[in-house]
Motif scaffolding. Structure first.
Motif, PDB file in Angstrom:
ATOM      1  N   GLU A   8     -21.347  14.804  10.745  1.00  0.00           N
ATOM      2  CA  GLU A   8     -20.285  15.794  10.859  1.00  0.00           C
ATOM      3  C   GLU A   8     -19.405  15.692   9.617  1.00  0.00           C
ATOM      4  OE1 GLU A   8     -17.928  16.160  14.586  1.00  0.00           O
ATOM      5  OE2 GLU A   8     -16.244  16.614  13.260  1.00  0.00           O
ATOM      6  N   HIS A 179     -17.994  22.838  16.352  1.00  0.00           N
ATOM      7  CA  HIS A 179     -16.956  21.977  15.802  1.00  0.00           C
ATOM      8  C   HIS A 179     -15.594  22.499  16.275  1.00  0.00           C
ATOM      9  CE1 HIS A 179     -14.225  20.257  12.833  1.00  0.00           C
ATOM     10  NE2 HIS A 179     -15.129  19.326  12.691  1.00  0.00           N
ATOM     11  N   HIS A 232     -17.080  14.083  18.283  1.00  0.00           N
ATOM     12  CA  HIS A 232     -15.978  13.379  18.960  1.00  0.00           C
ATOM     13  C   HIS A 232     -16.368  12.836  20.338  1.00  0.00           C
ATOM     14  CE1 HIS A 232     -14.541  16.679  16.229  1.00  0.00           C
ATOM     15  NE2 HIS A 232     -14.282  15.565  15.572  1.00  0.00           N
ATOM     16  N   ASP A 302     -17.075  12.051  10.016  1.00  0.00           N
ATOM     17  CA  ASP A 302     -16.040  13.083  10.025  1.00  0.00           C
ATOM     18  C   ASP A 302     -15.252  13.009   8.703  1.00  0.00           C
ATOM     19  OD1 ASP A 302     -14.006  14.411  12.756  1.00  0.00           O
ATOM     20  OD2 ASP A 302     -14.850  15.315  10.953  1.00  0.00           O
TER      21      ASP A 302
END
Ligand SMILES: COc1cc(C(=O)O)cc(C(=O)O)c1
Ligand SMILES: [Mn+2]
Length: 340
Positions: A8, A179, A232, A302
């Protein structure tokens, strides 16, 4: 050493950044405007976001990103056009900039085939042109899947208007990474204080709400092979899946929720995978693996919103079997995002 593919990883291009700077100065009332002002119009920043200055890191490949990947042993970044992508622009501008971003992304992947893969963007508010861009991205550009930042103009993916996109994604075996972005205008109410509009809370509520609308709305009855990825640690859904399943089943029995061919738990298990992005908590990861199956869990950093080293240390220090490590660190990513 296990091959490490981070899934991600945020990136942007100057043309999108410039368009977002205009949004920051425009009339938009979107909850994303705080973040967009802070990152893309930082010299006028009034929200404090700018202090974290992410913009250089987003646009960068060679100066910081690759050297850090080399230093920390990260083999690949799966790139995504960072949230809110093109979704705050009008449909024509969004369609145009998604294609430009996808072209630039494909160039990077061609230049560094063993270091970068990429998820193509599209303009959800122009579904037919989005479906065409999905086909172009997955055939001509040889990209690895798709990314979208949850709602567009407050509309969610249970709305059949978006289903031509799912048809194209399914036809091309393209996983769609949903996302986060800030909460939609109808959702944002009490979420706009204490920085709750951001990754701290509303991002999870926004994506989780979209996920449940898709599952309870029967999207996966229409598109049984559609694969969705979220970040997440599954946007809180893995922890809550027992209660979601129980209460939706009861709602279906009494006619409060539409009948679906399969249960919420089955849809989540069969049509979703999720990454560890921004949740560097070994207990949460162990629960997620044990509850949902390791084949559904993918490591991510991330970057640049999360620093690279702590995320690498987190997965390297995580106690797991060799098979689990293989799956988490690259096996699942190779399968889901067609990475060689
Ligand atoms: C698009 O802007 C973002 C900002 C942050 C943040 O840490 O403030 C996190 C994410 C994310 O979790 O992807 C995204
Ligand atoms: Mn992210």
């Amino acid at each position: 050493k296990c091959r490490l593919i981070a899934c991600e990883e945020a990136w942007s291009i100057p043309e999108v950044a410039e368009e977002l700077r205009k949004v920051a100065r425009g009339p938009s009332q979107s909850s994303d405007k705080l973040l967009v002002g802070g990152i893309y119009d930082a010299d006028h920043d009034t929200t404090g976001y700018g202090k974290m200055n992410f913009l250089e890191g987003l646009k960068d490949i060679e100066n910081q990103r690759l050297p850090q990947m080399d230093e920390y042993g990260v083999d690949m970044h799966l790139l995504t056009l960072t949230a809110p992508g093109v979704q705050m622009f009008d449909a024509d501008t969004a369609t145009e900039l998604a294609a430009l971003s996808n072209d630039r992304m494909a160039e990077i992947c061609r230049k560094y085939p063993s270091r970068f893969a990429g998820l193509a963007s599209f303009a959800p508010h122009s579904p037919k042109r989005a479906a065409k861009e999905v086909e172009r991205a997955m055939t001509e550009l040889n990209l690895n899947g798709l990314v979208v930042n949850s709602h567009t103009n407050g509309e969610y993916f249970d709305d059949p208007k978006f289903w031509p996109i799912f048809e194209a994604a399914e036809a091309h075996n393209a996983t769609i990474y949903i996302h986060p972005r800030g909460p939609s205008d109808t959702l944002k109410g009490p979420l706009m204080d204490y920085a709750m509009d951001s990754a701290m809370w509303a991002y999870g509520v926004e994506v989780g709400t979209n996920m449940l609308r898709m599952m309870a709305g029967g999207v996966f009855d229409h598109f049984p092979n559609l694969k969705i990825c979220v970040g997440h640690m599954g946007e809180m859904v893995p922890f809550f899946i027992w209660r979601i399943n129980f209460m939706n089943s009861r709602a279906q029995e009494v006619g409060r929720a539409p009948k679906t061919k399969r249960s919420m738990e089955e849809y989540f298990k069969d049509n979703f995978v999720f990454t560890t992005s921004g949740v560097e908590d070994p207990l949460a990861l162990r629960y997620a693996i044990d509850r949902m199956g390791v084949e559904n869990v993918i490591w991510a950093i991330d970057y640049p919103y999360q620093p690279m080293k702590p995320a690498v240390d987190f997965i390297n220090d995580f106690e797991c079997t060799d098979d689990e490590r293989h799956a988490l660190c690259h096996g699942n990513a190779e399968r889901v995002f067609h990475i060689n």
